[in-house]
Write a protein that holds these residues in place. Structure first.
Motif, PDB file in Angstrom:
ATOM      1  N   GLU A 140      11.574   1.647  -3.467  1.00  0.00           N
ATOM      2  CA  GLU A 140      10.134   1.551  -3.669  1.00  0.00           C
ATOM      3  C   GLU A 140       9.504   0.648  -2.609  1.00  0.00           C
ATOM      4  N   GLN A 141      10.227  -0.412  -2.210  1.00  0.00           N
ATOM      5  CA  GLN A 141       9.729  -1.280  -1.150  1.00  0.00           C
ATOM      6  C   GLN A 141       9.640  -0.520   0.171  1.00  0.00           C
ATOM      7  N   ARG A 142      10.625   0.339   0.402  1.00  0.00           N
ATOM      8  CA  ARG A 142      10.606   1.146   1.618  1.00  0.00           C
ATOM      9  C   ARG A 142       9.425   2.126   1.597  1.00  0.00           C
ATOM     10  N   GLU A 151      14.280   3.084  -7.401  1.00  0.00           N
ATOM     11  CA  GLU A 151      15.096   1.880  -7.220  1.00  0.00           C
ATOM     12  C   GLU A 151      14.250   0.877  -6.413  1.00  0.00           C
ATOM     13  N   PRO A 152      14.252  -0.435  -6.772  1.00  0.00           N
ATOM     14  CA  PRO A 152      13.329  -1.406  -6.148  1.00  0.00           C
ATOM     15  C   PRO A 152      13.345  -1.396  -4.630  1.00  0.00           C
ATOM     16  N   LEU A 153      14.528  -1.338  -4.012  1.00  0.00           N
ATOM     17  CA  LEU A 153      14.579  -1.335  -2.546  1.00  0.00           C
ATOM     18  C   LEU A 153      13.940  -0.071  -1.983  1.00  0.00           C
ATOM     19  N   CYS A 178       5.517   4.505 -10.668  1.00  0.00           N
ATOM     20  CA  CYS A 178       5.681   3.776  -9.410  1.00  0.00           C
ATOM     21  C   CYS A 178       4.574   2.741  -9.290  1.00  0.00           C
ATOM     22  N   ALA A 179       4.577   2.018  -8.202  1.00  0.00           N
ATOM     23  CA  ALA A 179       3.566   1.003  -7.961  1.00  0.00           C
ATOM     24  C   ALA A 179       2.206   1.654  -7.748  1.00  0.00           C
ATOM     25  N   GLN A 239      -0.063   1.086  -5.616  1.00  0.00           N
ATOM     26  CA  GLN A 239      -0.457   1.287  -4.225  1.00  0.00           C
ATOM     27  C   GLN A 239       0.024   2.622  -3.665  1.00  0.00           C
ATOM     28  N   ASN A 263      17.290   6.717  -6.153  1.00  0.00           N
ATOM     29  CA  ASN A 263      17.662   5.749  -5.113  1.00  0.00           C
ATOM     30  C   ASN A 263      17.707   6.364  -3.726  1.00  0.00           C
ATOM     31  N   LEU A 297       6.613   1.592   0.088  1.00  0.00           N
ATOM     32  CA  LEU A 297       5.410   0.802   0.344  1.00  0.00           C
ATOM     33  C   LEU A 297       5.225   0.549   1.838  1.00  0.00           C
ATOM     34  N   GLU A 298       6.361   0.298   2.515  1.00  0.00           N
ATOM     35  CA  GLU A 298       6.283   0.068   3.958  1.00  0.00           C
ATOM     36  C   GLU A 298       5.915   1.336   4.720  1.00  0.00           C
TER      37      GLU A 298
END
Length: 681
Positions: A585-587, A581-583, A633-634, A636, A673, A589-590
């Motif tokens: 995946e952002q987490r 889920e995009p959020l 996934c991304a 990175q 998610n 990355l962080e």
């Protein structure tokens, strides 16, 4: 039977010296004597070594005594009855051939040949051979002891060689004495012939009142016939004696050695051929015989292999034999070989050795060779040879796969059975088990019930296929560990031949061989084929200019191989993906952190466990529908996600968005998610 037959025969020979024999019996015994002498001669020619006919000296004594007994019996009949059987009479007429003088001369020549040439020569050779053999015996014993002390031979081999040396000395000593029997037999033949002639003339003239001419004709014919049936086997035995004592040990029989040694001399054959042709220049000499013999030698010389080629072939064979013999058991080479760890081993219990025995129909070794070829084509690496051996410590019907000496897998392959895989196996007799690769329910059923299992809808696999499939899965799973630094060097050299600029640009200027080795290991560990090394090296060259981070290098190679990375998971032109889920995946990355060993995700334990649980559930749901899901996934975080997922869900590939290139349809089969699995099937 032979223990009694030979002594009885010798006693019978002694009895023949005093007991008269009927002419019919004498004919049978004379025929047997000639046949036995011919057999002895042929045996002497076909043995490889004199010791292979060790009973020959005793046989000479028996044969000589038998022939003298026949002489005595024939002499008795000649002097008493003037008739000694059909055989002697026929041989006498054959040799005389209508001329008594010619017959006597031919018979005398045969006696001279046997006594002067063959018998004397064989006796002299036997005497010299016995002397030199006895003189060389201590040196041979010392050489055997030296080989034993240095570890070149075992105690049993040393004992066998000592017995052979002692047997050789005894044999030549016995042959020295036996040759005296042959010589004495030739002298006795001359004396018996003179006795028959003189005694026959006297008896014919005095007792039977025959004229001198009739007595000479009758008794000379019988004497020559008797002498001939004695001289023929005597000459054969003398020739056999000469062959035995002049024969050196060889690798073949006498005929093969003679033809082989004469025929391999090309230059002597050519010189002899031209010499025979040169004799045709002599005036008046018949030219056809010399033309035929000279031309035949020249023709044969063109069919002969030169001695230099033979010596070279022997040198190669000797080197191969020396390499096959291996070093001494306690030498440094042997000890190092004992402690060497094989990269890949396959151990079989004692009752399933038939899998590697071609005589029993075993084809496992051929299948392993085919497996190595297939792995090389699929993964691009050469798997080291699989050392196959038996292990009596394994349970019956079991095999084990070892990697660098450590067991990594074990399975069953009971003899006389096949593996039935599938549903509806309840009615099949046999031992319940699980297929070793995918863990499917299976049954080992007897071979006789193979057809019944196939009718029940099961997939039937033979034992070799089960073991080969298991070995293939192990090799694929541990391909990264099996790839050594020397293998990378070899692969790099192969690429250098076709793409020298690529290799020269990459190493050693940008990356060392060790760094390339590490990248290839990671790719193999992620089930990515490294067959296209030239493109991999190109990608590494571009990435290494900016950074030598292993994760970055691996991702650069993966993106270059994008279609090849994705291809194994494409079904009917579609790839089934599970995404974050995009959020979330952002987490991720962080939470990415970079360390010396590569990037990792710094997440709390609850979130990590939730992610792994959802991935496992989504993967299982997709597999139940015969789908092969991949996690996308991304770029990175791909390497870090792979490190997080691999320990618990190793079967799920992790790819990045950049690798989803080419004409492939993307189908989402689930979204993670971090809370509850959301199904999108």
């Amino acid at each position: 039977m032979t223990q009694i037959g030979v002594p009885v025969g010798i006693v019978a020979i002694v009895v023949m010296l005093v007991v008269p024999l009927p002419p019919v019996v004498l004919d049978m015994l004379i025929a047997f004597n000639i046949t036995a002498a011919l057999l002895i001669l042929l045996t002497a020619m076909f043995v490889h070594r004199p010791l292979d006919f060790a009973s020959f000296p005793a046989l000479i004594l028996v044969a000589t005594l038998f022939r003298l007994a026949l002489n005595v019996s024939a002499t008795r009949l000649v002097l008493l009855d003037g008739y000694a059987g059909k055989v002697i009479d026929t041989f006498g007429h054959f040799v005389i051939g209508g001329s008594l003088i010619v017959g006597i001369i031919v018979f005398a020549i045969l006696i001279v040949i046997n006594f002067v040439v063959v018998t004397n020569g064989a006796g002299r050779v036997a005497e010299v051979g016995a002397r030199f053999t006895l003189d060389a015996m201590p040196g041979k014993q010392m050489a055997i002891d030296a080989d034993l002390n240095s570890g070149l031979i075992t105690e049993d081999e040393a004992r066998r060689r000592r017995a052979e040396v002692a047997g050789e000395a005894d044999f030549y000593g016995a042959m020295d004495g036996a040759s005296k029997f042959v010589k004495g037999d030739a002298i006795a033949a001359i004396i018996i012939t003179l006795v028959n002639l003189i005694g026959g003339f006297t008896i014919g003239i005095v007792q039977h009142e025959m004229s001198f001419g009739d007595a000479v004709s009758t008794y000379s014919l019988l004497t020559i016939g008797d002498g001939l049936v004695s001289q023929i086997p005597a000459l054969l035995l003398s020739v056999a004696t000469g062959i035995i004592v002049t024969r050196a040990a060889g690798d073949a029989d006498m005929g093969s050695d003679l033809i082989g040694q004469l025929s391999r001399q090309q230059m002597p054959m050519r010189i002899a051929g031209f010499g025979a042709l040169g004799l045709c220049l002599i005036p008046g000499i018949p030219k056809l015989p010399f033309l035929v013999s000279g031309g035949l030698l020249l023709f044969l010389s063109t069919r002969v292999t030169p001695q230099s080629e033979i010596d070279e072939a022997r040198a190669i064979e000797a080197a191969q034999a020396e390499a096959a013999a291996g070093p001494a058991p306690d030498s440094m080479e042997a000890l190092l070989d004992e402690i060497r760890v094989d990269p890949l081993e396959l151990e079989l219990s004692g009752d399933i050795i038939d899998l590697v025995d071609p005589a029993s129909g075993g084809d496992l070794l051929d299948r392993v060779k085919a497996l190595r070829r297939k792995v090389a084509v699929d993964l691009g690496v050469v798997v080291p040879p699989v050392r196959t051996r038996d292990n009596l410590d394994l349970p019956m019907g079991t095999y084990a796969i070892r990697l660098f000496g450590v067991e990594v897998a074990r399975g069953e392959a009971p003899p006389g059975t096949v593996l039935a895989i599938g549903d509806g196996l309840e009615g099949l007799p046999g031992r319940r088990t699980q297929e070793p690769v995918f863990g499917l329910a299976a049954v080992w059923v007897p071979v006789e019930l193979r057809s019944q299992a196939e009718l029940a809808g099961a997939t039937v696999v033979d034992r070799s296929s089960v073991l080969t499939t298991h070995l293939a899965e192990v090799v694929r799973g541990y391909a990264a560990r099996l790839l050594g630094r020397e293998d990378v060097k070899m692969l790099t050299d192969v690429v250098r031949r076709t793409h020298p600029a690529v290799v020269e640009e990459l190493t050693p200027a940008l990356l060392s061989l060790g760094e390339i080795h590490r990248v290839l290991q990671v790719l193999l560990d992620e089930q990515v084929s490294v067959r296209d090394l030239s493109r991999i090296f190109e990608a590494l060259s571009l990435r290494a200019r900016a950074s030598k981070d292993i994760d970055g290098l691996v991702d650069a190679a993966r993106e270059t191989l994008g279609p090849a990375v994705v291809a194994p998971y494409v079904q009917d032109g579609t790839i089934n993906v599970i995404s974050f889920e995009p959020l979330l995946e952002q987490r991720l990355l962080e939470g990415l952190r970079v360390a010396e060993g590569g990037g990792f995700l710094a997440l709390d334990a609850d979130l990590t466990q939730a992610l792994l649980t959802q991935l496992a559930q989504l993967g299982t749901a997709a597999e139940e529908q015969n789908l092969t899901p991949v996690l996308v996934c991304a770029p990175q975080i791909r390497a870090a996600v792979r490190r997080m997922v691999a320990p618990s869900i190793n079967r799920m590939p992790v790819i990045s968005y950049g690798e989803l290139t080419g004409p492939v349809q993307i189908r989402s089969v689930g979204v993670v998610n971090g809370q509850a699995p959301a199904m999108a099937l």
